[in-house]
Design an enzyme around this catalytic site. Structure first.
Site, PDB file in Angstrom:
ATOM      1  N   SER A  54       0.841  -1.192   0.000  1.00 46.75           N
ATOM      2  CA  SER A  54       0.000   0.000   0.000  1.00 46.75           C
ATOM      3  C   SER A  54       0.873   1.237   0.000  1.00 46.75           C
ATOM      4  O   SER A  54       2.019   1.216   0.488  1.00 46.75           O
ATOM      5  CB  SER A  54      -0.893   0.015   1.249  1.00 46.75           C
ATOM      6  OG  SER A  54      -1.548   1.264   1.394  1.00 46.75           O
ATOM      7  N   LYS A  77       2.246  -2.699   6.142  1.00 46.53           N
ATOM      8  CA  LYS A  77       2.528  -2.674   4.710  1.00 46.53           C
ATOM      9  C   LYS A  77       3.987  -2.312   4.437  1.00 46.53           C
ATOM     10  O   LYS A  77       4.568  -2.782   3.444  1.00 46.53           O
ATOM     11  CB  LYS A  77       1.571  -1.712   4.003  1.00 46.53           C
ATOM     12  CG  LYS A  77       0.126  -2.191   3.995  1.00 46.53           C
ATOM     13  CD  LYS A  77      -0.021  -3.568   3.337  1.00 46.53           C
ATOM     14  CE  LYS A  77      -1.465  -3.994   3.219  1.00 46.53           C
ATOM     15  NZ  LYS A  77      -1.633  -5.287   2.515  1.00 46.53           N
ATOM     16  N   TYR A 106      -1.813  -0.302  10.068  1.00 54.70           N
ATOM     17  CA  TYR A 106      -1.912  -0.796   8.687  1.00 54.70           C
ATOM     18  C   TYR A 106      -0.683  -0.365   7.886  1.00 54.70           C
ATOM     19  O   TYR A 106      -0.066  -1.164   7.182  1.00 54.70           O
ATOM     20  CB  TYR A 106      -3.187  -0.253   8.057  1.00 54.70           C
ATOM     21  CG  TYR A 106      -3.403  -0.666   6.625  1.00 54.70           C
ATOM     22  CD1 TYR A 106      -3.836  -1.949   6.308  1.00 54.70           C
ATOM     23  CD2 TYR A 106      -3.198   0.244   5.578  1.00 54.70           C
ATOM     24  CE1 TYR A 106      -4.048  -2.324   4.986  1.00 54.70           C
ATOM     25  CE2 TYR A 106      -3.412  -0.126   4.263  1.00 54.70           C
ATOM     26  CZ  TYR A 106      -3.838  -1.402   3.966  1.00 54.70           C
ATOM     27  OH  TYR A 106      -4.043  -1.776   2.662  1.00 54.70           O
TER      28      TYR A 106
END
Length: 251
Positions: A142, A159, A155
């Protein structure tokens, strides 16, 4: 029109909808046979039917579950006799807020699903087929893994770890297996809905290409990274972001 089989087989995790489904759709369209995974068995069955049950199978389960990883790889080998490509797309982002207040159990869950499961699937496809026969792995990272990500810090950190995992696997699995990652910006999926719902025009305004991403944008990129056209590419993270990074640092 029936697409001629390519002879290649892919395993795509988290593919009952969203980016994973877009990837599976692109691979089926070029003639690959595909195993898709997902947590919801009913949604997975529907996805298999839409993609074509003659070329696609589904294995339901949680990505971080070791037994599920084994079952998915074994089912792929049993159904199709090989697993040339692995696309690690399964992911989670169950929390929104400052990292200073992050529940560490939630952080562990994010890493288990987003990073450790990707490593587990890579290990299993390596030993089942790729070690002796070659292939390619694509990790769906991401844009959040490339810089600070306010309110989705766990998150973003996971990533970033996946991007480094990509490099580690690329180094260790060479020359038999190429390993690359894709770092999308916001893609219009249920997973990312909170980032654009009700204000899509506003969310897209900062993108030089004038729109948010759609799953087929990532599907096409994954198809390229698992094709002969990318045979001299490994250990790389390809940013697919509609040009949004061009605005970084611009006042």
């Amino acid at each position: 029109m029936t697409v001629e089989l390519s002879g290649k087989v892919a395993l795509v995790t988290g593919a009952s909808r969203g980016i994973g489904y877009g990837v599976a759709e692109a691979l089926v369209a070029r003639g690959d046979r595909v195993c898709i995974t997902g947590r919801n068995e009913d949604a997975l069955k529907e996805a298999v039917e839409r993609l074509g049950a003659d070329r696609v199978i589904g294995v339901a389960g949680k990505a971080h579950d070791l037994d599920h990883q084994t079952a998915a790889v074994e089912a792929t080998m049993e159904a199709f006799g090989r697993v040339d490509y692995l696309v690690n797309n399964a992911g989670t982002n169950p929390v929104f807020g400052p990292i200073a207040d992050l529940d560490l159990e939630v952080a562990r869950k994010v890493f288990e699903t987003n990073v450790v499961s990707a490593l587990g699937f890579a290990q299993k496809t390596w030993h089942a087929w790729q070690k002796d026969n070659g292939g390619a792995i694509v990790n769906i990272a991401s844009l959040a893994g490339l810089s600070a990500s306010p309110f989705i810090g766990a998150y973003g950190i996971s990533k970033a770890a996946m991007i480094n995992l990509t490099q580690q696997l690329a180094h260790e699995f060479a020359p038999r297996v190429r390993v690359n990652a894709i770092a999308p910006a916001v893609v219009k999926t249920k997973f990312a809905q909170a980032l654009y719902e009700g204000r899509e025009a506003e969310a897209a305004a900062g993108y030089p290409l004038g729109r948010l991403g759609v799953p087929s944008d990532i599907g096409g990129t994954a198809a390229f990274l698992t094709s002969e056209q990318s045979d001299w590419i490994t250990g790389q993270t390809l940013v697919v972001d509609g040009g949004i990074l061009l605005n970084a640092g611009v006042a």
